[in-house]
Design a protein around this motif. Structure first.
Motif, mmCIF file in Angstrom:
data_model
loop_
_atom_site.group_PDB
_atom_site.id
_atom_site.type_symbol
_atom_site.label_atom_id
_atom_site.label_comp_id
_atom_site.label_asym_id
_atom_site.label_seq_id
_atom_site.Cartn_x
_atom_site.Cartn_y
_atom_site.Cartn_z
ATOM 1 N N LEU A 178 9.972 -16.573 -7.413
ATOM 2 C CA LEU A 178 8.781 -17.154 -6.792
ATOM 3 C C LEU A 178 7.651 -17.306 -7.794
ATOM 4 O O LEU A 178 6.901 -18.292 -7.765
ATOM 5 N N PHE A 179 7.525 -16.335 -8.686
ATOM 6 C CA PHE A 179 6.482 -16.425 -9.722
ATOM 7 C C PHE A 179 6.697 -17.662 -10.602
ATOM 8 O O PHE A 179 5.739 -18.396 -10.886
ATOM 9 N N LEU A 180 7.935 -17.897 -11.014
ATOM 10 C CA LEU A 180 8.223 -19.092 -11.822
ATOM 11 C C LEU A 180 7.884 -20.365 -11.050
ATOM 12 O O LEU A 180 7.327 -21.316 -11.619
ATOM 13 N N MET A 181 8.188 -20.390 -9.761
ATOM 14 C CA MET A 181 7.892 -21.584 -8.957
ATOM 15 C C MET A 181 6.383 -21.785 -8.791
ATOM 16 O O MET A 181 5.913 -22.910 -8.634
ATOM 17 N N ALA A 182 5.634 -20.680 -8.825
ATOM 18 C CA ALA A 182 4.181 -20.779 -8.637
ATOM 19 C C ALA A 182 3.445 -21.153 -9.926
ATOM 20 O O ALA A 182 2.315 -21.659 -9.866
ATOM 21 N N LEU A 183 4.052 -20.919 -11.075
ATOM 22 C CA LEU A 183 3.359 -21.114 -12.353
ATOM 23 C C LEU A 183 2.751 -22.512 -12.540
ATOM 24 O O LEU A 183 1.634 -22.620 -13.057
ATOM 25 N N PRO A 184 3.423 -23.599 -12.164
ATOM 26 C CA PRO A 184 2.819 -24.928 -12.372
ATOM 27 C C PRO A 184 1.604 -25.201 -11.480
ATOM 28 O O PRO A 184 0.854 -26.140 -11.744
ATOM 29 N N ALA A 185 1.402 -24.410 -10.441
ATOM 30 C CA ALA A 185 0.275 -24.638 -9.526
ATOM 31 C C ALA A 185 -1.034 -24.162 -10.165
ATOM 32 O O ALA A 185 -1.034 -23.306 -11.057
ATOM 33 N N PRO A 186 -2.170 -24.716 -9.748
ATOM 34 C CA PRO A 186 -3.456 -24.200 -10.223
ATOM 35 C C PRO A 186 -3.574 -22.703 -9.933
ATOM 36 O O PRO A 186 -3.281 -22.265 -8.828
ATOM 37 N N TRP A 187 -3.983 -21.959 -10.934
ATOM 38 C CA TRP A 187 -4.079 -20.502 -10.831
ATOM 39 C C TRP A 187 -2.722 -19.835 -10.554
ATOM 40 O O TRP A 187 -2.657 -18.697 -10.092
ATOM 41 N N GLY A 188 -1.657 -20.556 -10.873
ATOM 42 C CA GLY A 188 -0.321 -20.029 -10.603
ATOM 43 C C GLY A 188 -0.018 -18.740 -11.335
ATOM 44 O O GLY A 188 0.762 -17.915 -10.842
ATOM 45 N N TRP A 189 -0.642 -18.537 -12.487
ATOM 46 C CA TRP A 189 -0.381 -17.324 -13.275
ATOM 47 C C TRP A 189 -0.787 -16.057 -12.525
ATOM 48 O O TRP A 189 -0.249 -14.971 -12.775
ATOM 49 N N THR A 190 -1.732 -16.192 -11.569
ATOM 50 C CA THR A 190 -2.169 -15.002 -10.815
ATOM 51 C C THR A 190 -1.054 -14.458 -9.916
ATOM 52 O O THR A 190 -1.117 -13.308 -9.467
ATOM 53 N N ALA A 191 -0.031 -15.271 -9.676
ATOM 54 C CA ALA A 191 1.089 -14.830 -8.835
ATOM 55 C C ALA A 191 1.883 -13.707 -9.484
ATOM 56 O O ALA A 191 2.742 -13.100 -8.832
ATOM 57 N N ILE A 192 1.606 -13.404 -10.743
ATOM 58 C CA ILE A 192 2.308 -12.318 -11.438
ATOM 59 C C ILE A 192 2.114 -10.988 -10.705
ATOM 60 O O ILE A 192 2.957 -10.080 -10.817
ATOM 61 N N VAL A 193 1.025 -10.860 -9.933
ATOM 62 C CA VAL A 193 0.780 -9.589 -9.241
ATOM 63 C C VAL A 193 1.877 -9.290 -8.221
ATOM 64 O O VAL A 193 2.173 -8.115 -7.943
ATOM 65 N N ALA A 194 2.520 -10.337 -7.667
ATOM 66 C CA ALA A 194 3.543 -10.113 -6.634
ATOM 67 C C ALA A 194 4.802 -9.450 -7.206
ATOM 68 O O ALA A 194 5.210 -8.390 -6.721
ATOM 69 N N PRO A 195 5.446 -10.026 -8.238
ATOM 70 C CA PRO A 195 6.638 -9.347 -8.773
ATOM 71 C C PRO A 195 6.327 -8.001 -9.409
ATOM 72 O O PRO A 195 7.144 -7.083 -9.351
ATOM 73 N N LEU A 196 5.132 -7.860 -10.008
ATOM 74 C CA LEU A 196 4.774 -6.570 -10.591
ATOM 75 C C LEU A 196 4.562 -5.515 -9.504
ATOM 76 O O LEU A 196 4.964 -4.359 -9.670
ATOM 77 N N ALA A 197 3.946 -5.915 -8.398
ATOM 78 C CA ALA A 197 3.758 -4.979 -7.281
ATOM 79 C C ALA A 197 5.105 -4.563 -6.698
ATOM 80 O O ALA A 197 5.344 -3.375 -6.428
ATOM 81 N N MET A 198 5.992 -5.543 -6.506
ATOM 82 C CA MET A 198 7.323 -5.224 -5.975
ATOM 83 C C MET A 198 8.072 -4.293 -6.920
ATOM 84 O O MET A 198 8.692 -3.306 -6.489
ATOM 85 N N LEU A 199 8.006 -4.575 -8.211
ATOM 86 C CA LEU A 199 8.689 -3.743 -9.204
ATOM 87 C C LEU A 199 8.129 -2.320 -9.185
ATOM 88 O O LEU A 199 8.891 -1.342 -9.256
ATOM 89 N N HIS A 200 6.814 -2.200 -9.079
ATOM 90 C CA HIS A 200 6.184 -0.876 -9.049
ATOM 91 C C HIS A 200 6.661 -0.070 -7.841
ATOM 92 O O HIS A 200 7.022 1.109 -7.979
ATOM 93 N N PHE A 201 6.672 -0.690 -6.672
ATOM 94 C CA PHE A 201 7.080 0.030 -5.470
ATOM 95 C C PHE A 201 8.563 0.400 -5.518
ATOM 96 O O PHE A 201 8.953 1.480 -5.067
#
Length: 257
Positions: free
Chosen positions: A195-218
């Motif tokens: 999902l992060f890769l799919m979000a990257l081309p969108a405006p502010w898409g780089w901020t989506a990195i918080v989702a996989p990092l949060a999932m990985l942390h939990f």
């Protein structure tokens, strides 16, 4: 406004689940709601945003399909064990003897907040107006489908093992479980990187990195591997310690001799 509505949907779902759990005296149902909660939020984002329609349709259907598959899988597991509670929540029940219902309320609401955070990539993807798919979106989609297949296969292999093996202390080492102690967690993590890769081309898409990092942390540090491994050692002792010694904890890899 769109994000606020998503938050209200999640608030309602987890409050209802909290009340149901108290009535049934089984807090395991939060796992089912957590899994199913992604579907209505994904569909809401797909309908409410004004990005390119094919992109919104793809992301809405993909996330909803994954959510429903996982939710149905967990519903079967929780329902088949009811009224016996998942051991994780039995541990928390003992830990939170004082003000237990209030403690679980906050726990349930935090689960809802986590879903809201994890859905940030979908929120960004659904806003993307470009009228063609970006190469990163194709890469993310391929990773997502790989992860979806892997997670489903791992769940099916574990369910088959539990159904055919009568020893409650036996360890599943069939299929993907031979190469990872938690292949279901590994592929669940990959879903969010897709999902992060799919979000990257969108405006502010780089901020989506918080989702996989949060999932990985939990998964790695909170309610995923640490608690599951602790309970497995308490239940199976040296048998599970040997499994730990020979088998990768997360990333599938060849077992040690």
């Amino acid at each position: 406004m769109i994000l606020t509505v998503a938050a209200l949907i999640l608030l309602a779902l987890f409050l209802l689940t909290w009340r149901l759990s108290i009535r049934l005296d089984n807090y395991s149902f939060v796992d089912v709601t957590w899994s199913l909660a992604f579907a209505p939020v994904a569909l809401w984002y797909a309908l409410a945003h004004d990005g390119w329609m094919p992109r919104r349709a793809v992301i809405g259907v993909l996330v909803a399909a994954w959510s429903l598959r996982l939710g149905l899988h967990l519903w079967k597991r929780v329902a088949s064990h009811h009224p016996k509670e998942d051991v994780r929540y039995a541990v928390l029940r003992e830990k939170w003897k004082v003000n237990r219902e209030r403690a679980f309320l906050w726990f349930f609401l935090m689960q809802g907040a986590l879903v809201w955070l994890l859905m940030l990539p979908v929120h960004l993807i659904a806003q993307q107006e470009a009228m063609e798919f970006h190469p990163l979106e194709y890469a993310g989609l391929a990773l997502w489908l790989l992860a979806l297949t892997g997670e489903g296969l791992a769940d099916a292999q574990l369910a088959k093992f539990k159904k055919t093996n009568r020893d409650p202390n036996a360890i599943c080492q069939a299929g993907l479980w031979r190469y990872s102690r938690h292949p279901n967690y590994f592929f669940q993590s990959l879903l969010w990187w897709g999902l992060f890769l799919m979000a990257l081309p969108a405006p502010w898409g780089w901020t989506a990195i918080v989702a996989p990092l949060a999932m990985l942390h939990f998964l790695l540090n909170v309610t995923g591997i640490p608690l599951t491994e602790k309970l497995s050692i308490e239940k199976r002792g040296d048998v599970y310690r040997e499994y730990q010694r020979t088998t990768s904890a997360f990333v599938p890899w060849f077992p040690k001799r």
